[in-house]
Write an enzyme that holds these catalytic residues in place. Structure first.
Site, PDB file in Angstrom:
ATOM      1  N   ALA A  45      41.102  62.411  30.797  1.00  0.00           N
ATOM      2  CA  ALA A  45      40.197  61.263  30.952  1.00  0.00           C
ATOM      3  C   ALA A  45      39.931  60.675  29.573  1.00  0.00           C
ATOM      4  CB  ALA A  45      38.900  61.700  31.607  1.00  0.00           C
ATOM      5  N   CYS A  95      42.795  53.296  36.066  1.00  0.00           N
ATOM      6  CA  CYS A  95      43.589  54.035  37.051  1.00  0.00           C
ATOM      7  C   CYS A  95      43.006  54.176  38.451  1.00  0.00           C
ATOM      8  CB  CYS A  95      43.933  55.411  36.494  1.00  0.00           C
ATOM      9  SG  CYS A  95      45.062  55.274  35.097  1.00  0.00           S
TER      10      CYS A  95
HETATM   11  N1  LIG Z   1      44.901  55.826  30.473  1.00  0.00           N
HETATM   12  C1  LIG Z   1      44.713  57.047  30.860  1.00  0.00           C
HETATM   13  O1  LIG Z   1      43.733  57.688  30.516  1.00  0.00           O
HETATM   14  C2  LIG Z   1      45.703  57.699  31.776  1.00  0.00           C
HETATM   15  C3  LIG Z   1      46.841  57.038  32.164  1.00  0.00           C
HETATM   16  N2  LIG Z   1      47.713  57.644  33.012  1.00  0.00           N
HETATM   17  C4  LIG Z   1      48.934  56.970  33.429  1.00  0.00           C
HETATM   18  O2  LIG Z   1      49.776  56.856  32.275  1.00  0.00           O
HETATM   19  C5  LIG Z   1      50.530  55.642  32.348  1.00  0.00           C
HETATM   20  C6  LIG Z   1      50.288  54.833  31.099  1.00  0.00           C
HETATM   21  O3  LIG Z   1      48.919  54.503  31.045  1.00  0.00           O
HETATM   22  P1  LIG Z   1      48.310  53.894  29.714  1.00  0.00           P
HETATM   23  O4  LIG Z   1      48.753  54.679  28.544  1.00  0.00           O
HETATM   24  O5  LIG Z   1      46.860  53.758  29.963  1.00  0.00           O
HETATM   25  O6  LIG Z   1      48.998  52.453  29.707  1.00  0.00           O
HETATM   26  P2  LIG Z   1      49.147  51.433  28.483  1.00  0.00           P
HETATM   27  O7  LIG Z   1      49.408  50.112  29.104  1.00  0.00           O
HETATM   28  O8  LIG Z   1      47.994  51.592  27.555  1.00  0.00           O
HETATM   29  O9  LIG Z   1      50.442  51.935  27.713  1.00  0.00           O
HETATM   30  C7  LIG Z   1      51.724  51.863  28.257  1.00  0.00           C
HETATM   31  C8  LIG Z   1      52.646  51.364  27.154  1.00  0.00           C
HETATM   32  O10 LIG Z   1      54.006  51.523  27.539  1.00  0.00           O
HETATM   33  C9  LIG Z   1      54.738  50.492  26.893  1.00  0.00           C
HETATM   34  N3  LIG Z   1      56.025  50.301  27.530  1.00  0.00           N
HETATM   35  C10 LIG Z   1      56.301  49.650  28.681  1.00  0.00           C
HETATM   36  N4  LIG Z   1      57.625  49.705  28.955  1.00  0.00           N
HETATM   37  C11 LIG Z   1      58.197  50.403  27.942  1.00  0.00           C
HETATM   38  C12 LIG Z   1      59.536  50.811  27.661  1.00  0.00           C
HETATM   39  N5  LIG Z   1      60.538  50.524  28.511  1.00  0.00           N
HETATM   40  N6  LIG Z   1      59.769  51.506  26.533  1.00  0.00           N
HETATM   41  C13 LIG Z   1      58.761  51.820  25.707  1.00  0.00           C
HETATM   42  N7  LIG Z   1      57.472  51.480  25.927  1.00  0.00           N
HETATM   43  C14 LIG Z   1      57.194  50.779  27.033  1.00  0.00           C
HETATM   44  C15 LIG Z   1      53.831  49.281  27.030  1.00  0.00           C
HETATM   45  O11 LIG Z   1      54.155  48.322  26.046  1.00  0.00           O
HETATM   46  C16 LIG Z   1      52.474  49.881  26.813  1.00  0.00           C
HETATM   47  O12 LIG Z   1      52.099  49.753  25.479  1.00  0.00           O
HETATM   48  C17 LIG Z   1      50.091  54.933  33.634  1.00  0.00           C
HETATM   49  O13 LIG Z   1      50.993  55.266  34.649  1.00  0.00           O
HETATM   50  C18 LIG Z   1      48.726  55.545  33.910  1.00  0.00           C
HETATM   51  O14 LIG Z   1      48.430  55.509  35.279  1.00  0.00           O
HETATM   52  C19 LIG Z   1      47.503  58.904  33.495  1.00  0.00           C
HETATM   53  C20 LIG Z   1      46.389  59.604  33.131  1.00  0.00           C
HETATM   54  C21 LIG Z   1      45.396  59.069  32.229  1.00  0.00           C
HETATM   55  O1  LIG Z   2      44.498  58.795  35.828  1.00  0.00           O
HETATM   56  C1  LIG Z   2      43.701  58.472  35.000  1.00  0.00           C
HETATM   57  O2  LIG Z   2      43.753  57.444  34.323  1.00  0.00           O
HETATM   58  C2  LIG Z   2      42.493  59.304  34.732  1.00  0.00           C
HETATM   59  O3  LIG Z   2      41.398  58.659  35.471  1.00  0.00           O
HETATM   60  C3  LIG Z   2      40.125  59.280  35.305  1.00  0.00           C
HETATM   61  O4  LIG Z   2      39.737  59.256  33.934  1.00  0.00           O
HETATM   62  P1  LIG Z   2      39.047  57.972  33.276  1.00  0.00           P
HETATM   63  O5  LIG Z   2      39.307  56.773  34.112  1.00  0.00           O
HETATM   64  O6  LIG Z   2      39.441  57.970  31.864  1.00  0.00           O
HETATM   65  O7  LIG Z   2      37.468  58.237  33.282  1.00  0.00           O
HETATM   66  P2  LIG Z   2      36.438  58.944  34.286  1.00  0.00           P
HETATM   67  O8  LIG Z   2      35.575  59.816  33.498  1.00  0.00           O
HETATM   68  O9  LIG Z   2      37.105  59.537  35.455  1.00  0.00           O
HETATM   69  O10 LIG Z   2      35.545  57.709  34.779  1.00  0.00           O
HETATM   70  C4  LIG Z   2      36.070  56.699  35.594  1.00  0.00           C
HETATM   71  C5  LIG Z   2      34.949  55.759  36.014  1.00  0.00           C
HETATM   72  O11 LIG Z   2      34.071  56.389  36.938  1.00  0.00           O
HETATM   73  C6  LIG Z   2      32.724  56.257  36.496  1.00  0.00           C
HETATM   74  N1  LIG Z   2      31.961  57.437  36.943  1.00  0.00           N
HETATM   75  C7  LIG Z   2      32.408  58.678  36.645  1.00  0.00           C
HETATM   76  C8  LIG Z   2      31.710  59.783  37.080  1.00  0.00           C
HETATM   77  C9  LIG Z   2      30.544  59.615  37.844  1.00  0.00           C
HETATM   78  O12 LIG Z   2      29.870  60.581  38.285  1.00  0.00           O
HETATM   79  N2  LIG Z   2      30.127  58.356  38.129  1.00  0.00           N
HETATM   80  C10 LIG Z   2      30.817  57.252  37.704  1.00  0.00           C
HETATM   81  O13 LIG Z   2      30.412  56.110  37.993  1.00  0.00           O
HETATM   82  C11 LIG Z   2      32.829  56.127  34.997  1.00  0.00           C
HETATM   83  O14 LIG Z   2      31.685  55.529  34.457  1.00  0.00           O
HETATM   84  C12 LIG Z   2      34.079  55.273  34.867  1.00  0.00           C
HETATM   85  O15 LIG Z   2      33.754  53.919  35.044  1.00  0.00           O
HETATM   86  C13 LIG Z   2      40.222  60.740  35.731  1.00  0.00           C
HETATM   87  O16 LIG Z   2      38.963  61.364  35.477  1.00  0.00           O
HETATM   88  C14 LIG Z   2      41.330  61.460  34.971  1.00  0.00           C
HETATM   89  O17 LIG Z   2      41.458  62.791  35.461  1.00  0.00           O
HETATM   90  C15 LIG Z   2      42.651  60.722  35.198  1.00  0.00           C
HETATM   91  O18 LIG Z   2      43.682  61.344  34.452  1.00  0.00           O
END
Ligand SMILES: NC(=O)C1=CN([C@@H]2O[C@H](COP(=O)(O)OP(=O)(O)OC[C@H]3O[C@@H](n4cnc5c(N)ncnc54)[C@H](O)[C@@H]3O)[C@@H](O)[C@H]2O)C=CC1
Ligand SMILES: O=C(O)[C@H]1O[C@H](OP(=O)(O)OP(=O)(O)OC[C@H]2O[C@@H](n3ccc(=O)[nH]c3=O)[C@H](O)[C@@H]2O)[C@H](O)[C@@H](O)[C@@H]1O
Length: 487
Positions: free
Chosen positions: A167, A279
């Site tokens: 997260a 997400c």
């Molecule tokens: N943001 C988070 O906390 C989490 C994200 N994820 C998953 O991880 C994936 C990425 O999420 P973010 O990092 O948040 O997205 P993001 O949009 O911040 O980063 C993705 C990056 O990949 C780059 N990209 C796209 N096509 C490419 C290619 N062919 N070669 C190299 N780079 C390329 C884009 O330019 C972009 O900068 C998503 O599927 C998301 O659902 C999973 C868990 C947590």
């Molecule tokens: O797939 C993902 O991108 C990630 O999405 C969430 O992580 P994140 O979105 O970074 O943050 P969270 O802490 O889950 O909060 C999400 C939203 O829910 C809200 N929230 C969270 C908890 C709660 O009790 N109430 C509530 O309103 C937060 O304020 C925030 O807007 C999941 O917690 C991660 O496990 C997952 O990997």
């Protein structure tokens, strides 16, 4: 964000943009990059940095985390040395919601994944394990396999699903101490061998019992399921918050009592103005689409409700603000404290603040926004971009969105609230708990309102000062009871 765009790599704090290095070096010799490559690029918040995980028992052999490889390959002294080809390629590119065409507004857009897969197929010269780190629809691995094998030039590719559960704000803690690591692979000897290879990497710092191995589809689906379950808890407690307000119950007390049941547990039960982040919504919409495609409309409808309640919670909040203020906020200054989707991040993707601000602006309010980490530019973009456009590359977004005139972005909570009729707290930043609310009250129009969308303020203290206070799911002021919000 997922793993960060820039990782501090050297003692002089030089950082490397993984995407840029990927693209730049691809031109020279992409295969050189593919030793332990992490395909991803930009980020929406660069506040986390990475430190080396402590080695633990298990795994055997020397473990070198990916950024050390990167450091080596960017060191001028080492550039000339022969480098090994990558064995494992992690792909963590964005998987946004489709904005047009088949499945628009629901299905995941796999354009970026497909282009990454084609690039891997194009440049690979030896066998590879390709790891799905991005969150993808169940069965994506099958499509990726097809792309890779049809372009393989005889190279063997094994696809693994290894979803990421970190997260934002706790990314490094989650990386070092994950609840579990999930690895899914083909149930073939080759697939099982690939699983063991990846498992041995994680085993350097994750206890073996926390590494779960499954088939590919279970791993892919588990990620969508986990996010859906988490979001469902928030929508459940938010639904209760509406009932609490109607009945005089206190959602904090209800959540505490419910969460004491060990089968339910206390986490993720904070009522709020709604969940945000890149997400939850995207992944649930994707889940809904998959259910529909598999002929399961009832299941799709069930999960859709989680999003509907989230949307309801945001519009309910706006209605409450407007109704309390004599049914109009036209030309009234409303201070917005917090714009990020949660505290400790500057990420604004799908933040509830966007919908709340748009709702207030729709009623002609003048909003003055303060967030310790979000820039004016970002806020203006967020308020003008179309839904889901934010998750696509900047060059595919409108060039220069017109700034919203009734929006001021300031760098101080006192400035934001000066002369305001009301305050909306939309992110739970710690600093909002310790503001000098007497000073703020003295400088506001009267009656002065606080609408706390995150339950961070001391209700009684603020009421003593003279504020009319609304806090999600808490018993209502007499004023608010007299001004019911009708959607
Ligand atoms: N943001 C988070 O906390 C989490 C994200 N994820 C998953 O991880 C994936 C990425 O999420 P973010 O990092 O948040 O997205 P993001 O949009 O911040 O980063 C993705 C990056 O990949 C780059 N990209 C796209 N096509 C490419 C290619 N062919 N070669 C190299 N780079 C390329 C884009 O330019 C972009 O900068 C998503 O599927 C998301 O659902 C999973 C868990 C947590
Ligand atoms: O797939 C993902 O991108 C990630 O999405 C969430 O992580 P994140 O979105 O970074 O943050 P969270 O802490 O889950 O909060 C999400 C939203 O829910 C809200 N929230 C969270 C908890 C709660 O009790 N109430 C509530 O309103 C937060 O304020 C925030 O807007 C999941 O917690 C991660 O496990 C997952 O990997």
């Amino acid at each position: 964000m997922f793993l960060q765009q820039t990782l501090p790599l050297t003692s002089d704090s030089r950082s490397i943009d993984l995407r840029d290095s990927w693209f730049t070096e691809t031109n020279r010799n992409a295969e050189d990059l593919l030793h332990w490559s992490w395909i991803r690029g930009g980020t929406h918040n660069g506040s986390d940095s990475i430190e080396m995980p402590q080695h633990s028992s298990g795994g055997g052999g020397h473990f070198c985390p990916p950024y050390h490889r990167l450091e080596q390959r960017h060191s001028p002294d080492l550039r000339a040395r022969p480098r090994r080809c990558a064995d494992i390629v992690f792909v963590s590119v964005n998987t946004p919601t489709k904005t047009r065409g088949l499945g628009a507004g629901k299905a995941a857009d796999l354009t970026y994944w497909e282009s990454a897969a084609r690039m891997i197929a194009d440049v690979s010269k030896s066998d590879k394990i390709v790891v799905e780190k991005s969150t993808v629809p169940v069965k994506t691995a099958e499509a990726i396999e097809k792309i890779l094998t049809h372009n393989s030039k005889g190279i063997n590719f094994q696809i693994l699903s290894n979803p990421e559960f970190l997260a934002e704000g706790t990314a490094i803690q989650d990386l070092f101490h994950p609840d579990r690591v999930l690895i899914g692979g083909r149930e073939t000897p080759g697939g099982q061998k690939a699983i063991q290879t990846l498992k041995s990497v994680y085993a350097h710092w994750v206890p073996e019992e926390n590494i779960i191995t499954t088939n590919l589809w279970s791993a892919e689906l588990s990620k969508l399921a986990a996010n859906a379950f988490l979001a469902q808890r928030i929508s459940s407690v938010n639904a209760m918050s509406a009932l609490c307000e109607a009945t005089g119950a206190n959602v904090y007390q209800v959540a505490y009592a419910v969460g004491k049941d060990t089968r339910i547990g206390p986490k993720f039960l904070n009522a709020s103005v709604g969940f945000g982040g890149s997400c939850f919504q995207k992944d649930i919409l994707n889940l809904v689409y998959i259910c529909e495609c598999n002929g399961l409309p009832e299941v799709a409808e069930y999960w859709k409700q989680v999003i509907k309640i989230n949307d309801y919670q945001k519009s309910r909040f706006v209605n409450r603000v407007v109704a309390s203020m004599f049914n109009t906020v036209s030309n009234k200054k409303i201070a917005i404290l917090g714009f990020a989707f949660k505290k400790d991040t500057g990420d604004t993707r799908e933040t509830p603040a966007i919908d709340v601000c748009k709702g207030l602006l729709g009623d002609k309010a003048c909003v003055s926004i303060y967030d310790p980490q979000v820039t004016e530019d970002q806020i203006q973009r967020d308020l003008t971009l179309n839904k889901f456009d934010w998750d696509h590359p900047i060059h595919l977004q409108p060039m220069s969105p017109t700034a919203v005139k009734q929006v001021a972005v300031v760098w101080d909570a006192y400035e934001a609230t000066k002369g305001a009729h009301a305050i909306c707290i939309l992110t739970e930043w710690d600093e909002f708990k310790s503001l000098d609310y007497q000073r703020i009250y003295d400088n506001m129009q009267k009656p002065a309102f606080v609408f706390d969308g995150r339950n961070v303020v001391d209700l009684e203290k603020l009421r003593e000062i003279g504020f009319i206070v609304y806090s999600i799911g808490k018993p209502l002021d007499a004023w608010l009871k007299d001004m019911p919000a009708i959607a």
